[in-house]
Design a protein around this motif. Structure first.
Motif, PDB file in Angstrom:
ATOM      1  N   ALA A  87     -10.607   7.677   0.310  1.00  0.00           N
ATOM      2  CA  ALA A  87     -10.098   8.150   2.024  1.00  0.00           C
ATOM      3  C   ALA A  87      -8.672   8.224   1.718  1.00  0.00           C
ATOM      4  O   ALA A  87      -8.101   7.650   1.016  1.00  0.00           O
ATOM      5  CB  ALA A  87     -10.357   7.546   2.760  1.00  0.00           C
ATOM      6  N   PRO A  88      -7.868   9.489   2.368  1.00  0.00           N
ATOM      7  CA  PRO A  88      -6.567   9.138   2.471  1.00  0.00           C
ATOM      8  C   PRO A  88      -6.034   8.311   3.486  1.00  0.00           C
ATOM      9  O   PRO A  88      -6.652   7.948   4.185  1.00  0.00           O
ATOM     10  CB  PRO A  88      -6.149  10.832   3.313  1.00  0.00           C
ATOM     11  CG  PRO A  88      -7.630  10.880   3.905  1.00  0.00           C
ATOM     12  CD  PRO A  88      -8.649  10.439   3.015  1.00  0.00           C
ATOM     13  N   LYS A  89      -4.755   7.870   2.688  1.00  0.00           N
ATOM     14  CA  LYS A  89      -4.243   6.479   3.259  1.00  0.00           C
ATOM     15  C   LYS A  89      -2.743   6.849   3.833  1.00  0.00           C
ATOM     16  O   LYS A  89      -2.173   7.739   3.077  1.00  0.00           O
ATOM     17  CB  LYS A  89      -4.611   5.400   2.586  1.00  0.00           C
ATOM     18  CG  LYS A  89      -6.019   4.988   2.010  1.00  0.00           C
ATOM     19  CD  LYS A  89      -6.078   3.907   0.982  1.00  0.00           C
ATOM     20  CE  LYS A  89      -7.497   3.776   0.712  1.00  0.00           C
ATOM     21  NZ  LYS A  89      -7.943   4.883  -0.231  1.00  0.00           N
ATOM     22  N   GLU A 146       7.662  -0.525   3.027  1.00  0.00           N
ATOM     23  CA  GLU A 146       8.223  -1.903   2.915  1.00  0.00           C
ATOM     24  C   GLU A 146       6.926  -2.723   2.487  1.00  0.00           C
ATOM     25  O   GLU A 146       7.024  -3.854   1.904  1.00  0.00           O
ATOM     26  CB  GLU A 146       8.730  -2.349   4.153  1.00  0.00           C
ATOM     27  CG  GLU A 146       9.829  -1.699   4.429  1.00  0.00           C
ATOM     28  CD  GLU A 146      10.481  -2.264   5.831  1.00  0.00           C
ATOM     29  OE1 GLU A 146       9.890  -3.100   6.461  1.00  0.00           O
ATOM     30  OE2 GLU A 146      11.582  -2.038   6.116  1.00  0.00           O
ATOM     31  N   ARG A 147       5.732  -2.222   2.199  1.00  0.00           N
ATOM     32  CA  ARG A 147       4.470  -3.234   1.989  1.00  0.00           C
ATOM     33  C   ARG A 147       3.707  -2.306   1.301  1.00  0.00           C
ATOM     34  O   ARG A 147       2.316  -1.867   1.630  1.00  0.00           O
ATOM     35  CB  ARG A 147       3.787  -3.462   3.353  1.00  0.00           C
ATOM     36  CG  ARG A 147       4.797  -4.399   4.086  1.00  0.00           C
ATOM     37  CD  ARG A 147       3.966  -5.027   5.472  1.00  0.00           C
ATOM     38  NE  ARG A 147       4.576  -5.482   6.438  1.00  0.00           N
ATOM     39  CZ  ARG A 147       4.187  -6.088   7.365  1.00  0.00           C
ATOM     40  NH1 ARG A 147       2.943  -6.579   7.713  1.00  0.00           N
ATOM     41  NH2 ARG A 147       5.089  -6.485   8.560  1.00  0.00           N
ATOM     42  N   PHE A 193       5.680   6.021   4.875  1.00  0.00           N
ATOM     43  CA  PHE A 193       6.417   5.972   5.790  1.00  0.00           C
ATOM     44  C   PHE A 193       7.379   4.588   5.922  1.00  0.00           C
ATOM     45  O   PHE A 193       6.867   3.511   5.305  1.00  0.00           O
ATOM     46  CB  PHE A 193       5.899   5.861   7.184  1.00  0.00           C
ATOM     47  CG  PHE A 193       5.131   7.238   7.302  1.00  0.00           C
ATOM     48  CD1 PHE A 193       5.637   8.373   7.978  1.00  0.00           C
ATOM     49  CD2 PHE A 193       3.737   7.441   7.234  1.00  0.00           C
ATOM     50  CE1 PHE A 193       5.010   9.568   8.064  1.00  0.00           C
ATOM     51  CE2 PHE A 193       3.000   8.587   7.417  1.00  0.00           C
ATOM     52  CZ  PHE A 193       3.530   9.587   7.839  1.00  0.00           C
ATOM     53  N   ASP A 194       8.561   4.582   6.279  1.00  0.00           N
ATOM     54  CA  ASP A 194       9.302   3.445   6.289  1.00  0.00           C
ATOM     55  C   ASP A 194       9.418   2.630   7.644  1.00  0.00           C
ATOM     56  O   ASP A 194      10.104   1.576   7.674  1.00  0.00           O
ATOM     57  CB  ASP A 194      10.685   3.811   5.916  1.00  0.00           C
ATOM     58  CG  ASP A 194      11.611   4.618   6.882  1.00  0.00           C
ATOM     59  OD1 ASP A 194      10.891   5.122   7.896  1.00  0.00           O
ATOM     60  OD2 ASP A 194      12.743   4.726   6.917  1.00  0.00           O
ATOM     61  N   ALA A 241      -4.806   3.733   8.176  1.00  0.00           N
ATOM     62  CA  ALA A 241      -3.830   3.094   8.141  1.00  0.00           C
ATOM     63  C   ALA A 241      -4.127   1.725   8.352  1.00  0.00           C
ATOM     64  O   ALA A 241      -5.267   1.666   9.165  1.00  0.00           O
ATOM     65  CB  ALA A 241      -2.853   3.424   9.295  1.00  0.00           C
ATOM     66  N   LEU A 242      -3.410   0.732   7.744  1.00  0.00           N
ATOM     67  CA  LEU A 242      -3.663  -0.725   7.978  1.00  0.00           C
ATOM     68  C   LEU A 242      -2.451  -1.045   8.978  1.00  0.00           C
ATOM     69  O   LEU A 242      -1.431  -1.153   8.600  1.00  0.00           O
ATOM     70  CB  LEU A 242      -3.582  -1.460   6.829  1.00  0.00           C
ATOM     71  CG  LEU A 242      -4.740  -1.512   5.814  1.00  0.00           C
ATOM     72  CD1 LEU A 242      -4.550  -2.196   4.714  1.00  0.00           C
ATOM     73  CD2 LEU A 242      -5.847  -2.150   6.640  1.00  0.00           C
ATOM     74  N   LEU A 243      -2.900  -1.426  10.298  1.00  0.00           N
ATOM     75  CA  LEU A 243      -1.881  -1.838  11.177  1.00  0.00           C
ATOM     76  C   LEU A 243      -2.093  -2.927  11.831  1.00  0.00           C
ATOM     77  O   LEU A 243      -3.259  -3.425  12.248  1.00  0.00           O
ATOM     78  CB  LEU A 243      -1.714  -0.662  12.314  1.00  0.00           C
ATOM     79  CG  LEU A 243      -1.356   0.712  11.715  1.00  0.00           C
ATOM     80  CD1 LEU A 243      -1.511   1.800  12.771  1.00  0.00           C
ATOM     81  CD2 LEU A 243       0.071   0.777  11.289  1.00  0.00           C
ATOM     82  N   PRO A 244      -0.859  -3.650  12.243  1.00  0.00           N
ATOM     83  CA  PRO A 244      -1.078  -4.767  13.222  1.00  0.00           C
ATOM     84  C   PRO A 244      -1.654  -4.359  14.464  1.00  0.00           C
ATOM     85  O   PRO A 244      -1.335  -3.489  15.124  1.00  0.00           O
ATOM     86  CB  PRO A 244       0.253  -5.445  13.368  1.00  0.00           C
ATOM     87  CG  PRO A 244       1.027  -4.767  12.081  1.00  0.00           C
ATOM     88  CD  PRO A 244       0.523  -3.456  11.879  1.00  0.00           C
ATOM     89  N   ARG A 245      -2.848  -5.136  14.823  1.00  0.00           N
ATOM     90  CA  ARG A 245      -3.475  -4.721  16.181  1.00  0.00           C
ATOM     91  C   ARG A 245      -2.535  -4.974  17.362  1.00  0.00           C
ATOM     92  O   ARG A 245      -2.627  -3.982  18.266  1.00  0.00           O
ATOM     93  CB  ARG A 245      -4.686  -5.776  16.089  1.00  0.00           C
ATOM     94  CG  ARG A 245      -5.406  -5.186  17.395  1.00  0.00           C
ATOM     95  CD  ARG A 245      -6.987  -5.664  17.304  1.00  0.00           C
ATOM     96  NE  ARG A 245      -7.830  -5.085  18.334  1.00  0.00           N
ATOM     97  CZ  ARG A 245      -9.039  -4.925  18.182  1.00  0.00           C
ATOM     98  NH1 ARG A 245      -9.828  -5.261  17.008  1.00  0.00           N
ATOM     99  NH2 ARG A 245      -9.802  -4.224  19.192  1.00  0.00           N
TER     100      ARG A 245
END
Length: 302
Positions: A192-194, A199-200, A224-225, A241-245
């Motif tokens: 899948a597109p991510k 920075e990570r 993205f930065d 995306a992996l994002l902080p909830r």
């Protein structure tokens, strides 16, 4: 290092005039801002240049361009004026029976988690006012007159005490047209597109590894930065995306983003409250409130 006598120190007004002229790149605009004449601005800048012994500007066709000396001097003057401003605000707040808290936090954390909750603290401590900064990286807390930094990373900060606040939990989310896609296992996201935070760069690999999946990152939609940009890209459906909830509470509640899989991942680093020496008593009520907010409105929920 040679110590200057008090008589050799520049007048604060000269520094303010220089900063305004440098910011505008124009003496006339600086004069308008400072309620001075253009000739007064020119005279004050010239006086400052004579004290320093080097030109700060080059005059070119009605414009002023900073010299290398001027550019270096501007950085230090900006910091000095900022410190003077904070000093005056602290003094005025104390005289009025108020508490001024200078808090530094990362931009996205300050915008999306901290700022929306400050009204709750003010409701409990109405004589408190805030000076919020969003400077990245380590800096001299005492020199910046910062009462508390909310730091993400390792618990190391010279000249200050680091107290654990909470861990960070990221979850896989998606928005836009990709909301219609289905995923029942981590393997479904391999191709899948991510979206990746620069920075990570290993965050997706770490997440797959935690899920027991050997999945090299072979397809990246965009990098993205900043978390803020990543969130907007996810909302637009550019990729997973992996994002902080805690950063996307509003988007999850409003349906702009959805959690794809119940597979939260704790990152290696954590949030810490960084308290400079001598500020413990002043910031204790706010630190206690932060801990309470994390416990009852947690950042680190899955």
């Amino acid at each position: 290092m040679t110590t200057l006598s008090r008589r050799e120190l520049p007048d604060m007004r000269l520094l303010q005039t220089f900063e305004s002229a440098a910011r505008h790149g124009n003496f006339t605009r600086a004069a308008d801002e400072l309620a001075l004449t253009q000739s007064a601005v020119s005279r004050q800048v010239r006086e400052l240049e004579e004290q320093i012994g080097h030109p700060l500007f080059e005059r070119v066709r009605g414009r002023v361009i900073m010299t290398p000396t001027g550019e270096t001097f501007l950085r230090e003057v900006t910091q000095l004026l900022r410190m003077a401003e904070v000093t005056m605000r602290h003094a005025k707040a104390a005289d009025a029976g108020h508490t001024l808290l200078t808090i530094n936090a990362l931009p996205t954390f300050a915008q999306r988690w901290l700022a929306p909750r400050l009204a709750d603290y003010i409701g409990k401590a109405p004589n408190t006012s805030f000076d919020i900064t969003t400077r990245k990286g380590l800096f001299n807390l005492a020199a910046e007159q910062c009462d508390l930094a909310i730091h993400f990373g390792d618990p190391n900060w010279p000249g200050a005490r680091c107290i654990y606040l909470c861990s960070e939990i990221v979850v896989p989310v998606v928005g836009g047209a990709l909301r219609q896609t289905r995923a029942s296992a981590p393997e479904d996201l391999i191709e899948a597109p991510k979206l990746v935070l620069s920075e990570r760069p290993n965050l997706w690999s770490d997440w797959f590894g935690r899920c027991g999946v050997d999945a090299p990152l072979t397809r990246i939609a965009h990098t993205f930065d900043q978390f803020t940009l990543t969130i907007e890209a996810a909302k637009a459906g550019l990729g997973y995306a992996l994002l902080p909830r805690y950063l996307i509470e509003k988007e999850l509640a409003g349906g702009e983003l959805k959690v794809v899989l119940d597979a939260p991942h704790a990152t290696q680093k954590a949030y810490h409250m960084v308290i400079p020496e001598g500020r413990e008593e002043k910031v204790k009520p706010f630190c206690d409130w932060l801990v309470e907010q994390v416990q009852f409105r947690p950042l680190a929920r899955g």
